[in-house]
Scaffold this motif. Structure first.
Motif, short mmCIF file in Angstrom:
data_model
loop_
_atom_site.label_atom_id
_atom_site.label_comp_id
_atom_site.label_asym_id
_atom_site.label_seq_id
_atom_site.Cartn_x
_atom_site.Cartn_y
_atom_site.Cartn_z
N ILE A 124 -32.25 -25.76 -23.16
CA ILE A 124 -32.79 -25.06 -24.33
C ILE A 124 -31.99 -25.43 -25.58
O ILE A 124 -32.55 -25.74 -26.63
CB ILE A 124 -32.75 -23.53 -24.11
N LEU A 125 -30.67 -25.40 -25.46
CA LEU A 125 -29.81 -25.71 -26.60
C LEU A 125 -30.00 -27.15 -27.07
O LEU A 125 -30.11 -27.41 -28.27
CB LEU A 125 -28.34 -25.47 -26.24
N GLU A 126 -30.04 -28.08 -26.13
CA GLU A 126 -30.22 -29.49 -26.47
C GLU A 126 -31.56 -29.71 -27.16
O GLU A 126 -31.64 -30.44 -28.15
CB GLU A 126 -30.12 -30.34 -25.20
N THR A 127 -32.60 -29.08 -26.64
CA THR A 127 -33.93 -29.21 -27.24
C THR A 127 -33.96 -28.61 -28.63
O THR A 127 -34.49 -29.22 -29.58
CB THR A 127 -34.99 -28.50 -26.36
N ALA A 128 -33.40 -27.43 -28.79
CA ALA A 128 -33.38 -26.77 -30.09
C ALA A 128 -32.63 -27.60 -31.13
O ALA A 128 -33.11 -27.79 -32.26
CB ALA A 128 -32.73 -25.39 -29.97
N ASP A 145 -31.84 -14.59 -30.18
CA ASP A 145 -32.75 -14.94 -31.27
C ASP A 145 -32.45 -16.36 -31.75
O ASP A 145 -31.54 -17.03 -31.24
CB ASP A 145 -32.63 -13.95 -32.44
N LYS A 146 -33.22 -16.81 -32.72
CA LYS A 146 -33.05 -18.19 -33.23
C LYS A 146 -31.71 -18.37 -33.94
O LYS A 146 -31.11 -19.44 -33.89
CB LYS A 146 -34.20 -18.56 -34.16
N MET A 151 -39.10 -20.16 -31.86
CA MET A 151 -38.69 -20.03 -30.46
C MET A 151 -39.82 -20.49 -29.53
O MET A 151 -39.57 -21.06 -28.47
CB MET A 151 -38.31 -18.58 -30.15
N PHE A 152 -41.06 -20.29 -29.96
CA PHE A 152 -42.20 -20.77 -29.17
C PHE A 152 -42.20 -22.30 -29.12
O PHE A 152 -42.46 -22.89 -28.07
CB PHE A 152 -43.51 -20.26 -29.78
N ASP A 153 -41.93 -22.94 -30.26
CA ASP A 153 -41.87 -24.41 -30.30
C ASP A 153 -40.83 -24.93 -29.32
O ASP A 153 -41.07 -25.91 -28.59
CB ASP A 153 -41.52 -24.89 -31.72
N ILE A 154 -39.68 -24.29 -29.31
CA ILE A 154 -38.58 -24.70 -28.43
C ILE A 154 -38.98 -24.52 -26.97
O ILE A 154 -38.77 -25.40 -26.14
CB ILE A 154 -37.30 -23.93 -28.77
N ALA A 155 -39.58 -23.37 -26.67
CA ALA A 155 -40.01 -23.09 -25.29
C ALA A 155 -41.04 -24.11 -24.83
O ALA A 155 -40.95 -24.64 -23.72
CB ALA A 155 -40.58 -21.68 -25.22
N ARG A 156 -42.00 -24.39 -25.69
CA ARG A 156 -43.06 -25.35 -25.34
C ARG A 156 -42.49 -26.74 -25.09
O ARG A 156 -42.88 -27.41 -24.14
CB ARG A 156 -44.10 -25.39 -26.46
N ASP A 157 -41.57 -27.16 -25.95
CA ASP A 157 -40.97 -28.48 -25.78
C ASP A 157 -40.13 -28.56 -24.51
O ASP A 157 -40.02 -29.63 -23.90
CB ASP A 157 -40.11 -28.82 -27.01
#
Length: 204
Positions: free
Chosen positions: A7-11, A45-46, A25-31
């Motif tokens: 999650i951290l790497e993607t964000a 939170d973000k 947060m939705f964008d991060i989850a989807r990716d």
């Protein structure tokens, strides 16, 4: 890789490309291919994601500079390696991200400013002292003044107002600025060595 790290790497990757404001947060989850609920299970939170992402970025930068210092043959080699790393970093970092952090996340920005002083400025001073000890830099350098000048050069090189991306190549700007800096502080011995590095880079 554990979910939290993924999650951290993607964000962090998305922040670097799109900035922090436009990434949800939705964008991060989807990716990541996971649910938004899973993201919130690891990060409240973000803001927490931005904070930890910037800490990771700064830790990686610090680790590289330490490795650079240990592996470099001399002060000029160290300075050139560090400059190349900064160019690589800048190519994957949207300036909008830093602008948005400065504007909307002042606490995180204060940590970045502290990093500039504790790590970047200190590292430049140590490089100057190393070069003077090795006889590559002039002995009469006032390190406090010259180090700050170099730090301002680095910041200006990636300032889109000073060097718009549609008019200047970041690598060329950094190479020119770094060559000018080295030749300005180098002894005759340092000039000869610096020219060798510049010739190698031209052949590459």
């Amino acid at each position: 890789m554990v979910v939290k790290d993924r999650i951290l790497e993607t964000a962090l990757r998305m922040f670097r490309v799109y900035g922090v404001k436009g990434v949800t947060m939705f964008d991060i989850a989807r990716d990541c291919g996971i649910s938004k609920k899973t993201v919130y299970e690891h990060y409240v939170d973000k803001q927490a994601l931005i904070d930890e992402g910037m800490q990771l970025l700064l830790r990686n930068h610090t680790a590289f500079l330490q490795e650079c210092n240990a592996l470099a043959d001399n002060a000029i080699d160290e300075l050139v390696r560090a400059s190349q790393y900064i160019v690589g970093l800048a190519r994957t970092l949207n300036p909008v991200m830093l602008f948005e952090i400065q504007k909307y996340h002042p606490d995180i920005w204060n940590n970045i400013e502290k990093f500039k002083g504790d790590c970047i400025l200190t590292g430049i001073k140590e490089n100057l002292k190393r070069g003077m000890t090795e006889g590559l830099y002039r002995q009469n350098l006032q390190t406090d003044i010259v180090a700050r000048m170099r730090q301002l050069q680095l910041e200006a090189a990636f300032d889109p107002i000073q060097y718009p991306a549609d008019q200047f190549d970041k690598q060329q700007v950094m190479e020119q600025v770094t060559a000018h800096f080295i030749l300005g502080i180098a002894t005759l011995k340092g000039h000869k060595l610096a020219n060798q590095y510049l010739q190698i880079k031209e052949e590459d």
